[in-house]
Design an enzyme around this catalytic site. Structure first.
Site, mmCIF file in Angstrom:
data_model
loop_
_atom_site.group_PDB
_atom_site.id
_atom_site.type_symbol
_atom_site.label_atom_id
_atom_site.label_comp_id
_atom_site.label_asym_id
_atom_site.label_seq_id
_atom_site.Cartn_x
_atom_site.Cartn_y
_atom_site.Cartn_z
ATOM 1 N N ASN A 130 27.716 -34.597 -20.327
ATOM 2 C CA ASN A 130 27.342 -36.012 -20.130
ATOM 3 C C ASN A 130 26.255 -36.452 -21.111
ATOM 4 O OD1 ASN A 130 29.258 -36.446 -18.290
ATOM 5 N ND2 ASN A 130 27.924 -36.619 -16.505
ATOM 6 N N ARG B 285 25.921 -49.067 -9.559
ATOM 7 C CA ARG B 285 24.717 -48.250 -9.725
ATOM 8 C C ARG B 285 24.241 -48.232 -11.184
ATOM 9 N NH1 ARG B 285 26.655 -43.005 -6.707
ATOM 10 N NH2 ARG B 285 28.543 -43.621 -7.774
ATOM 11 N N THR C 132 22.247 -37.321 -6.622
ATOM 12 C CA THR C 132 21.146 -36.542 -7.215
ATOM 13 C C THR C 132 20.462 -37.387 -8.294
ATOM 14 O OG1 THR C 132 22.853 -35.556 -8.623
ATOM 15 C CG2 THR C 132 22.051 -34.209 -6.798
ATOM 16 N N ARG D 195 31.625 -56.263 -25.037
ATOM 17 C CA ARG D 195 32.584 -55.159 -24.852
ATOM 18 C C ARG D 195 33.788 -55.226 -25.786
ATOM 19 N NH1 ARG D 195 29.737 -51.293 -22.267
ATOM 20 N NH2 ARG D 195 28.506 -52.217 -20.629
ATOM 21 N N ARG E 86 27.843 -37.301 -24.377
ATOM 22 C CA ARG E 86 28.434 -38.647 -24.360
ATOM 23 C C ARG E 86 27.356 -39.728 -24.565
ATOM 24 N NH1 ARG E 86 33.047 -41.060 -23.445
ATOM 25 N NH2 ARG E 86 33.141 -43.010 -22.291
ATOM 26 N N THR F 86 25.895 -33.116 -9.416
ATOM 27 C CA THR F 86 25.351 -32.742 -10.725
ATOM 28 C C THR F 86 23.866 -32.421 -10.555
ATOM 29 O OG1 THR F 86 26.873 -34.317 -11.705
ATOM 30 C CG2 THR F 86 25.104 -33.496 -13.116
ATOM 31 N N TYR G 143 29.191 -51.500 -13.390
ATOM 32 C CA TYR G 143 28.902 -50.917 -14.705
ATOM 33 C C TYR G 143 30.168 -50.591 -15.489
ATOM 34 C CZ TYR G 143 30.208 -46.019 -13.920
ATOM 35 O OH TYR G 143 30.913 -44.865 -13.710
ATOM 36 N N CYS H 280 25.897 -41.284 -13.441
ATOM 37 C CA CYS H 280 26.009 -40.041 -14.222
ATOM 38 C C CYS H 280 25.316 -40.138 -15.576
ATOM 39 C CB CYS H 280 27.481 -39.684 -14.427
ATOM 40 S SG CYS H 280 28.306 -39.231 -12.898
ATOM 41 N N LYS I 21 27.919 -29.070 -17.271
ATOM 42 C CA LYS I 21 28.016 -30.442 -16.740
ATOM 43 C C LYS I 21 26.981 -31.383 -17.371
ATOM 44 C CE LYS I 21 29.003 -33.957 -14.415
ATOM 45 N NZ LYS I 21 30.264 -34.676 -14.603
ATOM 46 N N TYR J 259 31.860 -41.551 -3.931
ATOM 47 C CA TYR J 259 32.895 -41.608 -4.969
ATOM 48 C C TYR J 259 33.505 -40.230 -5.240
ATOM 49 C CZ TYR J 259 31.629 -46.398 -6.088
ATOM 50 O OH TYR J 259 31.408 -47.749 -6.014
HETATM 51 N N1 LIG Z 1 30.276 -41.081 -9.476
HETATM 52 C C1 LIG Z 1 30.773 -40.318 -10.419
HETATM 53 O O1 LIG Z 1 31.551 -40.790 -11.236
HETATM 54 C C2 LIG Z 1 30.407 -38.859 -10.516
HETATM 55 C C3 LIG Z 1 31.120 -38.040 -11.389
HETATM 56 C C4 LIG Z 1 30.803 -36.679 -11.492
HETATM 57 C C5 LIG Z 1 29.736 -36.174 -10.755
HETATM 58 N N2 LIG Z 1 29.034 -37.012 -9.936
HETATM 59 C C6 LIG Z 1 27.934 -36.417 -9.175
HETATM 60 O O2 LIG Z 1 28.379 -36.234 -7.837
HETATM 61 C C7 LIG Z 1 27.292 -36.454 -6.924
HETATM 62 C C8 LIG Z 1 27.687 -37.526 -5.928
HETATM 63 O O3 LIG Z 1 27.925 -38.737 -6.625
HETATM 64 P P1 LIG Z 1 28.661 -39.949 -5.937
HETATM 65 O O4 LIG Z 1 28.945 -40.925 -7.020
HETATM 66 O O5 LIG Z 1 29.772 -39.484 -5.070
HETATM 67 O O6 LIG Z 1 27.477 -40.491 -5.005
HETATM 68 P P2 LIG Z 1 27.612 -41.518 -3.784
HETATM 69 O O7 LIG Z 1 26.291 -42.150 -3.639
HETATM 70 O O8 LIG Z 1 28.825 -42.365 -3.975
HETATM 71 O O9 LIG Z 1 27.889 -40.579 -2.548
HETATM 72 C C9 LIG Z 1 26.926 -39.744 -1.969
HETATM 73 C C10 LIG Z 1 27.118 -39.783 -0.469
HETATM 74 O O10 LIG Z 1 26.284 -38.804 0.105
HETATM 75 C C11 LIG Z 1 25.774 -39.317 1.327
HETATM 76 N N3 LIG Z 1 24.587 -38.561 1.714
HETATM 77 C C12 LIG Z 1 23.334 -38.637 1.189
HETATM 78 N N4 LIG Z 1 22.515 -37.766 1.790
HETATM 79 C C13 LIG Z 1 23.261 -37.125 2.717
HETATM 80 C C14 LIG Z 1 22.989 -36.098 3.648
HETATM 81 N N5 LIG Z 1 21.761 -35.558 3.754
HETATM 82 N N6 LIG Z 1 23.982 -35.690 4.484
HETATM 83 C C15 LIG Z 1 25.219 -36.246 4.401
HETATM 84 N N7 LIG Z 1 25.540 -37.200 3.524
HETATM 85 C C16 LIG Z 1 24.573 -37.634 2.681
HETATM 86 C C17 LIG Z 1 25.504 -40.773 1.023
HETATM 87 O O11 LIG Z 1 25.417 -41.522 2.199
HETATM 88 C C18 LIG Z 1 26.725 -41.128 0.150
HETATM 89 O O12 LIG Z 1 27.789 -41.642 0.919
HETATM 90 C C19 LIG Z 1 26.091 -36.798 -7.787
HETATM 91 O O13 LIG Z 1 25.371 -35.647 -8.049
HETATM 92 C C20 LIG Z 1 26.700 -37.301 -9.087
HETATM 93 O O14 LIG Z 1 25.859 -37.124 -10.189
HETATM 94 C C21 LIG Z 1 29.358 -38.324 -9.787
#
Ligand SMILES: NC(=O)c1ccc[n+]([C@@H]2O[C@H](COP(=O)([O-])OP(=O)(O)OC[C@H]3O[C@@H](n4cnc5c(N)ncnc54)[C@H](O)[C@@H]3O)[C@@H](O)[C@H]2O)c1
Length: 438
Positions: free
Chosen positions: A226, A343, A101, A415, A229, A136, A335, A276, A222, A24
């Site tokens: 969150n 998730r 993470t 909601r 919130r 994060t 969600y 998050c 960061k 994402y």
């Molecule tokens: N989703 C959100 O809204 C959001 C917002 C802000 C921050 N974050 C933070 O950003 C980070 C990523 O979140 P996300 O929602 O994109 O997660 P996600 O699960 O959508 O994407 C993570 C990607 O990393 C890949 N991956 C895992 N291990 C790997 C490796 N060793 N090598 C290469 N690729 C690998 C996975 O296959 C997956 O496609 C997290 O720390 C999250 O807390 C997420």
């Protein structure tokens, strides 16, 4: 390469960019840099994801304005290429890490993906490259986890053989491109010069402040934002339950509370989910484990918000009494409204609680393939419906049709999506979370 040379390369638009983790967060970031003219390689361990992206198809479903077109465009132009092979990052001048993470059952950060990404990257990292953690992380992770892995595995020193920064993302599914381009960011560098190079890089995609900081400040900002919130939502949820007990309407109470300056009460709801808000407060709390700080508010807020799916069940039981053998239509599995992100979704916990009572869940979600379909067909023969996610489609619910399909004319709204009068006109009994007013 000195960091000043790297900064010049970034400013000239000739720096090559790598992104690890095309989820994402990582995928839209990679696509935006490619659209701004950089040559970008994205690496992900999921081969199917890599294949889809290389066909110009976004693997992210749900309403995500601009993302599908952006990916199709940058893949076609050759600006973005996805790969499952870290060797493709050999020439990258800046590498962004965007892997998941999570925390484990004991609420401790689980850095399997992060450690693995750092180790694999170390084997190919170009001399003098800039490594940026966007994931994060628990405050202290840059110093205690990321730095030692990179220094040990590359055999180089930070600030000489490579440069290291933390630039947490602030996006939300449903608004990925909008958030990425318009929200300010904290750029935490190993030095002021690294932070300046990060500002030069992010200036290409962010039209907002890029605030220079050190690692610990960036990590704290960061996780604190969150956690803030989560705590505010927990307050709204607790207030909702107080209003129910007192025969009042939390939505009206909230509306009037907000007339008092600075009282921006958030929305109560059927639960908090995603990758998050349910885990970032634990990242913050974990950072002081073993230190002389009693963290009390953060776990209490988590406890209240985690309880909300069970509270939704209580609302249903209040009317249906015994749930044994009942079929319940669950509206929404993701969600977040109009998203496919499931998730840590509150619906999962609600369904488990429902099944523990001997009831069957019939799940509908227009954005989750497994649960898509006609909502009124799914409602056929169910005893009641419970709204868990505010997907736009549900706003237009035809209560007459829903009533005809259900055995009991009962809906529970977690909601605040529906109006009691609209439901009443169709002869439906509507229970709204936080509203036991007459
Ligand atoms: N989703 C959100 O809204 C959001 C917002 C802000 C921050 N974050 C933070 O950003 C980070 C990523 O979140 P996300 O929602 O994109 O997660 P996600 O699960 O959508 O994407 C993570 C990607 O990393 C890949 N991956 C895992 N291990 C790997 C490796 N060793 N090598 C290469 N690729 C690998 C996975 O296959 C997956 O496609 C997290 O720390 C999250 O807390 C997420």
């Amino acid at each position: 390469m000195f960091i000043s040379e790297l900064k010049e390369k970034i400013e000239a638009g000739s720096a090559k960019i790598g992104v690890i983790g095309l989820g994402y967060v990582g995928l839209p970031v990679a696509a935006l840099f490619a659209e701004r003219g950089f040559s970008v390689v994205g690496v992900d361990v999921k081969a199917e994801r890599v294949a889809l992206i290389n066909q110009g198809i976004s693997p992210i479903e749900g309403k995500e304005p601009g993302l599908a077109e952006l990916i199709a465009g940058v893949v076609k132009s050759g600006g973005l290429r996805a790969s499952a092979d870290y060797a493709d990052l050999k020439t990258a001048d800046a590498v962004l890490i965007d892997v998941e993470t999570p925390v484990n059952h004991a609420h401790i950060p689980e850095y399997e993906a992060l450690r693995s990404a750092l180790k694999s990257l170390s084997a190919v990292l170009k001399e003098g490259a800039l490594v940026l953690i966007e994931s994060t992380i628990m405050p202290g992770t840059m110093r205690n986890v990321v730095l030692p892995i990179l220094e040990e595995c590359t055999g180089r020193k930070c600030g000489q053989g490579f440069y290291l920064g933390n630039c947490p993302e602030r996006v939300m599914p449903g608004k990925l491109i909008q958030n990425l381009t318009s929200m300010s960011r904290v750029v935490g560098g190993d030095s002021a010069e690294t932070a300046a190079a990060m500002q030069a890089l992010y200036r290409n995609i962010v039209q907002a402040d890029l605030d220079a900081a050190d690692w610990i400040t960036a990590e704290l900002v960061k996780t604190v934002e969150n956690t803030y919130r989560d705590v505010q939502i927990a307050f709204a949820n607790e207030t909702a339950m107080i209003c129910e007990a007192l025969g009042a309407d939390v939505w009206r109470v909230r509306e009037l509370v907000r007339k008092s300056p600075g009282r921006e009460m958030l929305l109560p709801g059927a639960g908090v989910g995603g990758h998050c808000i349910p885990k970032d407060p634990w990242l913050l709390a974990s950072s002081v484990k073993g230190l002389d700080v009693r963290v009390r508010l953060i776990p209490a807020a988590r406890d209240i918000n985690s309880f909300m799916p069970a509270h939704m069940l209580d609302l249903l039981k209040g009317r249906l009494k015994d749930l044994q053998g009942k079929r319940v239509l669950v509206l929404g599995y993701a969600y977040l409204e109009d998203s496919d992100d499931t998730r840590d979704a509150p619906s999962q916990y609600f369904i488990k609680a429902l099944e523990a009572e001997g009831a069957e869940a019939v799940v509908h979600d227009p954005f989750v393939k497994e649960f898509a379909g006609d909502v009124y067909e799914k409602a056929q023969g169910c005893d009641a419906a419970v709204l868990m996610t505010a997907h736009s489609q549900y706003r237009l619910m035809d209560f007459e049709k829903l009533k005809a399909a259900l055995k009991t004319p009962l809906v529970v709204d977690g909601r605040n999506l529906w109006d009691k009068m609209d439901a009443a006109k169709a002869g439906m009994d509507l229970i709204r979370l936080g509203d036991f007013s007459l």
